[in-house]
Each structure stands twice: as C-alpha cells, then as structure tokens.
Write an enzyme that holds these catalytic residues in place. Structure first.
Site, mmCIF file in Angstrom:
data_model
loop_
_atom_site.group_PDB
_atom_site.id
_atom_site.type_symbol
_atom_site.label_atom_id
_atom_site.label_comp_id
_atom_site.label_asym_id
_atom_site.label_seq_id
_atom_site.Cartn_x
_atom_site.Cartn_y
_atom_site.Cartn_z
ATOM 1 N N ARG A 1 -35.711 93.658 1.193
ATOM 2 C CA ARG A 1 -34.904 95.033 -0.243
ATOM 3 C C ARG A 1 -34.995 94.295 -1.178
ATOM 4 O O ARG A 1 -35.600 94.711 -2.175
ATOM 5 C CB ARG A 1 -33.897 95.185 0.475
ATOM 6 N N HIS B 1 -37.074 96.221 -4.685
ATOM 7 C CA HIS B 1 -35.999 95.981 -5.839
ATOM 8 C C HIS B 1 -36.317 95.512 -7.303
ATOM 9 O O HIS B 1 -36.124 95.886 -8.056
ATOM 10 C CB HIS B 1 -34.337 96.446 -5.241
ATOM 11 N N ASN C 1 -28.523 98.657 -6.277
ATOM 12 C CA ASN C 1 -27.919 96.901 -5.881
ATOM 13 C C ASN C 1 -26.973 96.991 -5.664
ATOM 14 O O ASN C 1 -26.542 95.748 -5.126
ATOM 15 C CB ASN C 1 -28.815 96.262 -7.309
ATOM 16 N N HIS D 1 -38.228 99.829 6.171
ATOM 17 C CA HIS D 1 -36.869 100.491 6.832
ATOM 18 C C HIS D 1 -36.958 99.879 8.605
ATOM 19 O O HIS D 1 -36.205 100.815 8.852
ATOM 20 C CB HIS D 1 -36.704 102.318 6.088
#
Ligand code: HEM
Length: 327
Positions: A72, A76, A104, A202
């Site tokens: 992740r 990001h 975040n 995911h």
C-alpha cells in the site's frame, strides 16, 4: 534499449512484443531519466536487492501485516507525484508531509524501508534511492506472500516535495464511484484494466471500520453485501464502536497473495464500496470472473500492471541519505 535490459525483460517472463513496447514507453515517460533493469549493475551489483529482500523477510517474520503495509505504501507513493519516495518524508517545520494526510493515517511499515535503506547504504552509500527501495520492497512483499515475482526496473530519483494537502485529491477514497476510480487511474495513464488488476492488492491486509462504515449503517445495509457477511461486519464495527483498531481483513486469506479477493467480490463479500464498484460494468465484471477462476491469469496481469504503476512519473530528484528527510 540497453542489451541487459532487453535480455532480462525477455527472460523475466514470456511477454508479448506489444507488452514489451508498452512497458518501455511507460518507463520512458515522466520528467526524469528512463528506468532500467541494469541501473545499479556497476554501482551496486546484486547486493542492494538482496539487502532489501532480507529486510522485508526479517520484518515479516515478526509481523505478518508488513507485506500489506509495504504494498500500500508503494501505491500511495506512486499516486502522489509519481513513485518518488515522497510518501516516506516526515513532516518538518510548518510543512505537513503526505504521510500526515488523511488517506495515509493508517499507512505503516515505514521502519522496514528505514532498515532496508540502512543495509543498502552500508553496501553502497549514496547510490540507491528510497523510491527504488520501496518499489523493490513492494515486489518482495508480494512474492514472499505467495504471489508472483518480477524484475523491477530501477533508477528512480527521490523527490524533495511532500504535501499532505495533495493526498486527498490524488488518492481515491473507499467510497469512490466506478467513474471516480477510472478517472484517478486514467489521469495517470493507467487503464480500467489496471484498476481492476491493482485492486487485487486487496488480497492482502486489513481495513478499519471507518473505511466501510458506509455499507453497514443502522438505517440500512448496502444491499450488494451478502447478508451474513454484513452481519459479521456489523458485529466487528458496532455503531458505538470506540476501538480504533477495529475492522476487517480485506479478504479471508489476508496474509496470502492469491485470487480469493476476486472470488469474494463475486459473492457479495468485497469489503469496500470501491471494490464493489468494480462490478459495475460488464467488462470489468468479466475481468473479475476471469481472475476468480484463474489465479495464474491474475498473477500475470498483476505483474504487468505493477510495472506500469511503478514506472509513473520519475522525477529529476536526488538519492536521499535518509528516507525521512531531503538531503
Ligand atoms: C482503487 C482504488 C483504491 C482504493 C479506494 C483503496 C482504498 C483502501 C482503503 C480504504 C484501505 C483500508 C485502509 C484502512 O482502513 O486502514 C486499503 C487498504 C489496502 N490497500 Fe487499497 N485502495 C485502492 C487501491 C489499491 C491498490 C492499487 C493497491 C496496491 C496495488 C492497494 C493495496 C492495499 C493494501 C495492501 C491494503 C491493506 C493495508 C494494510 O493492511 O496495512 N490498494 N485500500
């Protein structure tokens, strides 16, 4: 194209000529230099990658949530100012950095990148960027969780700007509609196919109640949710919930990188509204059915899409000495 790059790319997996052309184009766009497969061949041969993998492995042995955190983090990073390590910078003075932006708040595993950077600096000081270390660590996180592996083109430079204020617009939220998700991806040169494939990230990790509370409201549960799954989620996240760590795994095998995420999605057990939204269009629904039926198809496409995302917008920056601070 450098000969070593062509060779490694060709040998890394059987790839069609068209795929290769697309990959090369993606790697060549952006403000900085093109990424390459042999960027550190002379300056830091082999050891850098091994040191990153060792840091990831060591952290995973103590904490099973590390791979999800790293994957992740890379996403990001890439979606805000490209994959330039901007997500790794700490806030300083009156500048609030990306990591302190609302989307975040639950990012973690920064210490793994710090450990990897320290190990790499000991081998080849000032050579390997934090952005590259994060891209390599994300790949290792996937591979060490049972997913595919791939050769990561390197040579990213670290950015010098990181602003919390940019995160809310750049990163799609969990209630984003299909159109909003597509916009976020298309705006970066990624396709709707990439959106469905990369959402397969995911398959790892966890979401806090606040990320799916919209689907299990007192006044009504999202009808797309399977009733027994909705009931489980409501038990985990009651309306008066005060436990900040409460939430749910994103799929039932959340430490294994596999295709369970897609199988769950097809049965009303996708966790986030943004996951559910991928079923909106017949074409993306068909892609989800394909990955639910074929893990190899998911793995193959995941590698291609990760290469595209990892190649976003290389900046003309620096190689940070410390991933948390600009030089
Ligand atoms: C398509 C748009 C996406 C949206 C709206 C989205 C949203 C979210 C949200 C809300 C969470 C839970 C955060 C929390 O409650 O703490 C999450 C977790 C996660 N996301 Fe995404 N995500 C998206 C795409 C991606 C992509 C492209 C990847 C990687 C390829 C990814 C990897 C992950 C991982 C691994 C976690 C679990 C993190 C952990 O357990 O620490 N996501 N995402």
């Amino acid at each position: 194209m450098a000969p070593a790059m062509a060779e490694a790319a060709a040998s890394s997996r059987s790839r069609s000529h068209l795929d290769l052309v697309v990959l090369m184009l993606v790697l060549l766009v952006g403000g900085g230099e093109a990424l390459s497969l042999d960027y550190y061949t002379k300056s830091c041969p082999q050891e850098a990658e091994a040191a990153v993998a060792a840091a990831v492995k060591q952290a995973m042995a103590k904490d099973r949530t590390v791979p999800a955190g790293l994957l992740r983090l890379h996403f990001h990073d890439c979606f805000v100012r490209g994959c330039d390590g901007s997500v790794l910078l700490d806030s300083s003075g009156n500048i609030s950095a990306e990591k302190d932006g609302p989307p975040n708040a639950s990012l973690h595993a920064f210490y793994v990148i710090d450990n990897a950077k320290a190990a790499v600096e000991a081998l080849c000081p000032g050579v390997v960027s934090c952005a590259d270390i994060l891209a390599l660590a994300a790949r290792d996180a996937v591979a060490l969780s049972g997913g595919p592996s791939w050769v990561v083109p390197v040579g990213r430079r670290d950015g010098r700007v990181s602003l919390a204020s940019e995160t809310t617009t750049a990163l799609p939220g969990p209630t984003a509609s299909f159109d909003q998700l597509k916009q976020a991806f298309h705006g970066r040169g990624l396709s709707t196919k990439d959106l469905v494939v990369l959402s397969g990230g995911h398959t790892l990790g966890f979401a806090h109640c606040s990320s799916f509370q919209n689907r299990i409201q007192q006044q009504g549960v999202d009808p797309a949710l399977h009733p027994s799954f909705a009931a489980t989620l409501r038990r985990s996240c009651p309306p008066n919930n005060t436990a900040r760590a409460a939430g749910s795994a994103l799929d039932p095998t959340s430490s294994s990188f596999d295709n369970t995420y897609y199988r769950m999605l097809l049965t009303g057990r996708g966790l986030l509204s943004s996951d559910e939204a991928l079923l909106t269009h017949p074409k993306t629904r068909a892609q989800i059915s394909l990955y639910a039926a074929s893990q190899p198809a998911f793995f193959r496409d995941f590698v291609d899409s990760m290469l595209r995302m990892s190649g976003l917008n290389n900046v003309a920056g620096e190689v940070r000495a410390n991933c948390r601070r600009v030089n």
